[in-house]
Design a protein around this motif. Sequence first.
Motif, PDB file in Angstrom:
ATOM      1  N   GLY A   1       0.792  -1.227   0.000  1.00  0.00           N
ATOM      2  CA  GLY A   1       0.000   0.000   0.000  1.00  0.00           C
ATOM      3  C   GLY A   1       0.819   1.269   0.000  1.00  0.00           C
ATOM      4  O   GLY A   1       0.272   2.359  -0.191  1.00  0.00           O
ATOM      5  N   ALA A   2       2.134   1.178   0.199  1.00  0.00           N
ATOM      6  CA  ALA A   2       2.965   2.375   0.348  1.00  0.00           C
ATOM      7  C   ALA A   2       2.969   3.255  -0.898  1.00  0.00           C
ATOM      8  O   ALA A   2       2.760   4.469  -0.804  1.00  0.00           O
ATOM      9  CB  ALA A   2       4.395   1.982   0.716  1.00  0.00           C
TER      10      ALA A   2
ATOM     11  N   GLU B   1      -6.318   3.722  -2.080  1.00  0.00           N
ATOM     12  CA  GLU B   1      -6.383   2.686  -1.062  1.00  0.00           C
ATOM     13  C   GLU B   1      -6.637   1.354  -1.753  1.00  0.00           C
ATOM     14  O   GLU B   1      -7.488   1.259  -2.637  1.00  0.00           O
ATOM     15  CB  GLU B   1      -7.502   2.980  -0.064  1.00  0.00           C
TER      16      GLU B   1
ATOM     17  N   PRO C   1       0.883   3.137  -3.701  1.00  0.00           N
ATOM     18  CA  PRO C   1      -0.452   3.658  -4.036  1.00  0.00           C
ATOM     19  C   PRO C   1      -0.932   4.762  -3.091  1.00  0.00           C
ATOM     20  O   PRO C   1      -1.586   5.715  -3.524  1.00  0.00           O
ATOM     21  CB  PRO C   1      -1.356   2.427  -3.947  1.00  0.00           C
ATOM     22  N   SER C   2      -0.576   4.668  -1.814  1.00  0.00           N
ATOM     23  CA  SER C   2      -1.043   5.686  -0.865  1.00  0.00           C
ATOM     24  C   SER C   2      -0.433   7.058  -1.159  1.00  0.00           C
ATOM     25  O   SER C   2      -0.997   8.080  -0.774  1.00  0.00           O
ATOM     26  CB  SER C   2      -0.745   5.264   0.572  1.00  0.00           C
TER      27      SER C   2
ATOM     28  N   ASP D   1      -4.893  11.645  -7.880  1.00  0.00           N
ATOM     29  CA  ASP D   1      -4.208  12.732  -7.185  1.00  0.00           C
ATOM     30  C   ASP D   1      -3.102  13.334  -8.057  1.00  0.00           C
ATOM     31  O   ASP D   1      -2.334  12.607  -8.695  1.00  0.00           O
ATOM     32  CB  ASP D   1      -3.601  12.189  -5.882  1.00  0.00           C
TER      33      ASP D   1
ATOM     34  N   CYS E   1      -0.178  -5.100  -6.779  1.00  0.00           N
ATOM     35  CA  CYS E   1       1.163  -4.594  -6.487  1.00  0.00           C
ATOM     36  C   CYS E   1       2.205  -5.673  -6.742  1.00  0.00           C
ATOM     37  O   CYS E   1       3.314  -5.375  -7.198  1.00  0.00           O
ATOM     38  CB  CYS E   1       1.239  -4.096  -5.053  1.00  0.00           C
TER      39      CYS E   1
ATOM     40  N   ASP F   1      -3.014   8.805  -2.882  1.00  0.00           N
ATOM     41  CA  ASP F   1      -4.315   8.628  -2.222  1.00  0.00           C
ATOM     42  C   ASP F   1      -5.147   7.479  -2.798  1.00  0.00           C
ATOM     43  O   ASP F   1      -6.369   7.594  -2.919  1.00  0.00           O
ATOM     44  CB  ASP F   1      -5.123   9.926  -2.238  1.00  0.00           C
TER      45      ASP F   1
END
Length: 132
Positions: free
Chosen positions: A32-33, A41, A35-36, A103, A50, A39
């Motif tokens: 998740g690092a 999720e 993609p976060s 984003d 991933c 923004d």
Amino acid sequence: MAEPRNRALYLLLVIHGCITLAAGAVLVAAPGAIPSFVDVELAPGGFVVCYFLAGAEFSIAFLSFYAARCREAESLHLAVLTIIVFHAATALLELYALRRGIDVRLWSNVALRAIVIALFAYYGARVSMAES
């Protein structure tokens, strides 16, 4: 690859290989690092996407490391073109994602890919012209 005119491309390939290897490792260790950062999720089970991307990153890293040791101009040229196509295709898909409302921080990745493409186009063209 030890000749001075190829030294910059050699370094570029090694650095590129290290960065893409690290990106693949992050995608596996902390899915998740990345993609976060924009923004996004991940849904439950989304980590598998991933992992697929990490596979591509590991493959491109291998190609970079292999090309750094390559002695044949045609093979080296093919590796450089493959790296350029990978980053160009990804940049186009990132632009598409931006158009769909992702984003705006993704622009930094698009800009980085443009720089990578320019560097490989410049140093890759110099090698193929010098050795043909």
